[in-house]
Enzyme design. Structure first.
Site, PDB file in Angstrom:
ATOM      1  N   ARG A  57       0.832  -1.215   0.000  1.00 16.73           N
ATOM      2  CA  ARG A  57       0.000   0.000   0.000  1.00 16.73           C
ATOM      3  C   ARG A  57       0.868   1.267   0.000  1.00 16.73           C
ATOM      4  NH1 ARG A  57      -0.533   4.698   2.543  1.00 16.73           N
ATOM      5  NH2 ARG A  57      -0.037   3.688   4.506  1.00 16.73           N
ATOM      6  N   ASP A  58       1.451   1.596   1.126  1.00 21.58           N
ATOM      7  CA  ASP A  58       2.265   2.829   1.199  1.00 21.58           C
ATOM      8  C   ASP A  58       3.411   2.727   0.198  1.00 21.58           C
ATOM      9  OD1 ASP A  58       3.482   5.187   2.048  1.00 21.58           O
ATOM     10  OD2 ASP A  58       3.173   4.777   4.158  1.00 21.58           O
TER      11      ASP A  58
ATOM     12  N   HIS B  77       5.127   4.665  12.744  1.00 24.64           N
ATOM     13  CA  HIS B  77       5.124   4.578  11.264  1.00 24.64           C
ATOM     14  C   HIS B  77       6.101   5.649  10.781  1.00 24.64           C
ATOM     15  CE1 HIS B  77       2.756   4.256   7.296  1.00 24.64           C
ATOM     16  NE2 HIS B  77       3.451   5.377   7.119  1.00 24.64           N
TER      17      HIS B  77
ATOM     18  N   HIS C 131       8.756   7.250   8.181  1.00 24.55           N
ATOM     19  CA  HIS C 131       9.395   7.354   6.862  1.00 24.55           C
ATOM     20  C   HIS C 131      10.858   7.725   7.114  1.00 24.55           C
ATOM     21  CE1 HIS C 131       5.970   6.846   4.060  1.00 24.55           C
ATOM     22  NE2 HIS C 131       5.289   7.072   5.162  1.00 24.55           N
TER      23      HIS C 131
ATOM     24  N   CYS D  83       4.078   9.261   0.342  1.00 25.68           N
ATOM     25  CA  CYS D  83       2.703   9.678   0.108  1.00 25.68           C
ATOM     26  C   CYS D  83       2.699  10.689  -1.033  1.00 25.68           C
ATOM     27  CB  CYS D  83       2.139  10.300   1.384  1.00 25.68           C
ATOM     28  SG  CYS D  83       0.482  10.942   1.160  1.00 25.68           S
TER      29      CYS D  83
ATOM     30  N   ASN E  91       9.112   4.368   3.569  1.00 28.69           N
ATOM     31  CA  ASN E  91       9.093   3.954   4.974  1.00 28.69           C
ATOM     32  C   ASN E  91      10.432   3.306   5.278  1.00 28.69           C
ATOM     33  OD1 ASN E  91       6.162   3.507   3.849  1.00 28.69           O
ATOM     34  ND2 ASN E  91       5.957   3.764   6.050  1.00 28.69           N
TER      35      ASN E  91
HETATM   36  P1  HMG Z   1     -13.315  14.100  -2.128  1.00 24.51           P
HETATM   37  O1  HMG Z   1     -13.122  14.660  -3.509  1.00 24.51           O
HETATM   38  O2  HMG Z   1     -13.381  15.067  -1.003  1.00 24.51           O
HETATM   39  O3  HMG Z   1     -14.577  13.135  -2.044  1.00 24.51           O
HETATM   40  O4  HMG Z   1     -12.156  13.049  -1.872  1.00 24.51           O
HETATM   41  P2  HMG Z   1     -16.057  13.322  -2.467  1.00 24.51           P
HETATM   42  O5  HMG Z   1     -16.851  12.546  -1.484  1.00 24.51           O
HETATM   43  O6  HMG Z   1     -16.393  14.767  -2.710  1.00 24.51           O
HETATM   44  O7  HMG Z   1     -16.146  12.551  -3.884  1.00 24.51           O
HETATM   45  C1  HMG Z   1     -15.489  13.029  -5.055  1.00 24.51           C
HETATM   46  C2  HMG Z   1     -15.323  11.892  -6.036  1.00 24.51           C
HETATM   47  O8  HMG Z   1     -14.490  10.861  -5.478  1.00 24.51           O
HETATM   48  C3  HMG Z   1     -16.635  11.198  -6.416  1.00 24.51           C
HETATM   49  O9  HMG Z   1     -16.478  10.706  -7.731  1.00 24.51           O
HETATM   50  C4  HMG Z   1     -16.672  10.045  -5.461  1.00 24.51           C
HETATM   51  O10 HMG Z   1     -17.472   8.996  -5.936  1.00 24.51           O
HETATM   52  C5  HMG Z   1     -15.225   9.629  -5.406  1.00 24.51           C
HETATM   53  P3  HMG Z   1     -16.977  11.506  -9.038  1.00 24.51           P
HETATM   54  O11 HMG Z   1     -18.436  11.752  -8.756  1.00 24.51           O
HETATM   55  O12 HMG Z   1     -16.175  12.798  -9.062  1.00 24.51           O
HETATM   56  O13 HMG Z   1     -16.664  10.586 -10.152  1.00 24.51           O
HETATM   57  N1  HMG Z   1     -14.852   8.947  -4.159  1.00 24.51           N
HETATM   58  C6  HMG Z   1     -14.298   7.730  -4.093  1.00 24.51           C
HETATM   59  N2  HMG Z   1     -13.953   6.851  -5.040  1.00 24.51           N
HETATM   60  C7  HMG Z   1     -13.405   5.692  -4.625  1.00 24.51           C
HETATM   61  N3  HMG Z   1     -13.188   5.385  -3.321  1.00 24.51           N
HETATM   62  C8  HMG Z   1     -13.538   6.240  -2.360  1.00 24.51           C
HETATM   63  C9  HMG Z   1     -14.115   7.476  -2.725  1.00 24.51           C
HETATM   64  N4  HMG Z   1     -14.542   8.543  -2.026  1.00 24.51           N
HETATM   65  C10 HMG Z   1     -14.999   9.437  -2.900  1.00 24.51           C
HETATM   66  N5  HMG Z   1     -13.307   5.934  -1.085  1.00 24.51           N
HETATM   67  C11 HMG Z   1     -11.025  11.235  -0.798  1.00 24.51           C
HETATM   68  C12 HMG Z   1     -11.975  12.417  -0.640  1.00 24.51           C
HETATM   69  C13 HMG Z   1     -10.546  10.832   0.570  1.00 24.51           C
HETATM   70  C14 HMG Z   1     -11.768  10.097  -1.447  1.00 24.51           C
HETATM   71  C15 HMG Z   1      -9.856  11.664  -1.697  1.00 24.51           C
HETATM   72  O14 HMG Z   1      -9.300  12.824  -1.169  1.00 24.51           O
HETATM   73  C16 HMG Z   1      -8.799  10.602  -1.820  1.00 24.51           C
HETATM   74  O15 HMG Z   1      -9.023   9.530  -2.375  1.00 24.51           O
HETATM   75  N6  HMG Z   1      -7.572  10.896  -1.323  1.00 24.51           N
HETATM   76  C17 HMG Z   1      -6.466   9.962  -1.399  1.00 24.51           C
HETATM   77  C18 HMG Z   1      -5.804   9.900  -0.096  1.00 24.51           C
HETATM   78  C19 HMG Z   1      -4.685   8.877  -0.091  1.00 24.51           C
HETATM   79  O16 HMG Z   1      -4.857   7.752  -0.538  1.00 24.51           O
HETATM   80  N7  HMG Z   1      -3.528   9.284   0.432  1.00 24.51           N
HETATM   81  C20 HMG Z   1      -2.441   8.384   0.603  1.00 24.51           C
HETATM   82  C21 HMG Z   1      -2.671   7.447   1.747  1.00 24.51           C
HETATM   83  S1  HMG Z   1      -2.449   8.197   3.337  1.00 24.51           S
HETATM   84  C22 HMG Z   1      -0.769   8.065   3.626  1.00 24.51           C
HETATM   85  O17 HMG Z   1      -0.027   7.659   2.776  1.00 24.51           O
HETATM   86  C23 HMG Z   1      -0.269   8.399   5.004  1.00 24.51           C
HETATM   87  C24 HMG Z   1       0.039   7.166   5.854  1.00 24.51           C
HETATM   88  O18 HMG Z   1       0.970   6.318   5.215  1.00 24.51           O
HETATM   89  C25 HMG Z   1       0.617   7.615   7.207  1.00 24.51           C
HETATM   90  C26 HMG Z   1       1.759   8.600   7.019  1.00 24.51           C
HETATM   91  O19 HMG Z   1       2.836   8.203   6.530  1.00 24.51           O
HETATM   92  O20 HMG Z   1       1.522   9.763   7.330  1.00 24.51           O
HETATM   93  C27 HMG Z   1      -1.232   6.351   6.141  1.00 24.51           C
HETATM   94 MG    MG Z   2       3.094   6.531   5.243  1.00 23.79          MG
END
Ligand code: HMG
Ligand code: MG
Length: 306
Positions: free
Chosen positions: A15-16, A211, A213, A244, A253
């Site tokens: 994933r990450d 966690h 990085h 990310c 990481n």
């Molecule tokens: P949004 O635009 O605010 O959501 O996104 P919305 O509810 O307004 O919906 C907009 C569109 O997204 C719609 O589609 C929804 O259907 C779709 P459209 O009508 O435009 O075709 N949608 C989705 N589609 C699939 N799956 C869903 C979903 N939700 C809405 N779950 C959202 C909000 C969170 C979805 C968006 O901002 C997003 O996907 N962000 C990605 C975040 C991400 O994956 N970041 C990386 C992971 S976190 C990380 O790496 C940190 C971590 O490792 C810890 C660290 O190191 O800090 C965990």
């Molecule tokens: Mg991370």
């Protein structure tokens, strides 16, 4: 000083590790990675995320990957679900393909929350609340990732009080375990310790993981500082993959291989076979056309070749 005598590592490589890769990695390669990680003895694997495919195209094959993995007894499979849409997609499959654990992911920094999940911290908690409730109702464990607990690419240094505030909010909606993330790897032991202390005001030591990085090469030191506080659960990524897409300048990481080597050397049990783990790191890096970003992997492979 009493150190834990065992540690649990969650490999977040599928994933990450892969979410930031520009080249599309086929689902069968991701599945092959999960299989190699469980073969190496990992007891938890973060498989994929149910996020918007427009935001993170690499994770668009989430359902295919969850469907394709052959599960092993005693291994926990987790996925990221930022909202109800993601949670519903994660449980749209037959029961046996559901994740054992879901991860809601928030941030201690407002700016990062906006960049990553397009909402404020307060709004994110309201989005997570029904997810946590629905998951627990279905017997799925709820973990919370807390990003930018030390530093933020947009706001700079983050005060421990803000980490404590986020941990309290997570606790309030029924999140059962929280991961303290140094998203951009700027942390050093004293700062990481402060972020952990702020979290430990709301969660027991067994409910908190690290966690880290490794952008600035501090992740092993931060892991050791955490162990000294009794923290025994860590997210790591095979071959040091990761980053990310919404955290400018963040790299991978800490490599699982490096952490396993350190823990083994300290007599801390992980249940992981380092040789098989190194092979898993080589497998995924070959698919990406690179060398594993792990000093331990490199040293042991050099030794193997001679
Ligand atoms: P949004 O635009 O605010 O959501 O996104 P919305 O509810 O307004 O919906 C907009 C569109 O997204 C719609 O589609 C929804 O259907 C779709 P459209 O009508 O435009 O075709 N949608 C989705 N589609 C699939 N799956 C869903 C979903 N939700 C809405 N779950 C959202 C909000 C969170 C979805 C968006 O901002 C997003 O996907 N962000 C990605 C975040 C991400 O994956 N970041 C990386 C992971 S976190 C990380 O790496 C940190 C971590 O490792 C810890 C660290 O190191 O800090 C965990
Ligand atoms: Mg991370």
């Amino acid at each position: 000083m009493t150190l834990p005598n065992r540690a649990k590592l969650v490999d977040v490589g599928p994933r990450d590790g892969l979410q930031n890769e520009k080249q599309a990695v086929p689902a069968e390669v991701k599945i092959g990675l999960v299989h190699r990680l469980q073969e190496a003895g990992l007891k938890e694997i973060e498989v994929t995320s149910f996020v918007s495919p427009k935001w993170v195209p690499q994770m668009a094959d989430n359902a295919e990957v969850m469907h394709g993995i052959e599960r092993r007894a005693g291994v926990r499979y987790s996925v990221l679900t930022p909202n109800m849409k993601g949670f519903e997609a994660a449980i749209a499959a037959p029961r046996e393909e559901w994740p054992d654990e879901i991860v809601v992911f928030g941030a201690a920094s407002e700016a990062f929350s906006q960049k990553n999940i397009n909402c404020s911290i307060a709004e994110s908690i309201e989005r997570f609340r029904p997810v946590a409730e629905a998951a627990r109702e279905k017997g799925i464990f709820v973990r919370g990732a807390m990003s930018c607990t030390v530093g933020c690419p947009y706001e700079g240094e983050i005060a421990p009080e803000r980490v404590g505030m986020l941990a309290k909010l997570m606790k309030g909606i029924g999140v059962q375990h929280v991961g303290v993330a140094d998203t951009i790897g700027v942390g050093t032991p004293v700062k990481v310790r402060r972020a952990l202390e702020a979290t430990l005001a709301h969660y027991a030591v067994d409910e908190v993981s690290g966690h880290y990085h490794d952008t600035y090469g501090q992740a092993l030191s931060n892991t050791l500082a955490s162990l000294e506080m009794g923290i025994w659960q860590f997210d790591t990524s095979v071959g040091g993959l990761g980053g990310c897409p919404f955290a400018k300048g963040a790299t991978g990481n800490v490599a699982t291989e490096d952490v396993v080597y350190m823990l083994q050397g300290m007599g801390i049990e992980t249940g992981i076979d380092l040789d098989l783990l190194i092979d898993a790191g080589v497998y995924i890096n070959q698919a990406l056309g690179r060398e594993p970003n792990s000093r331990v992997s490199k040293a042991i492979r050099t030794k193997r070749a001679n």
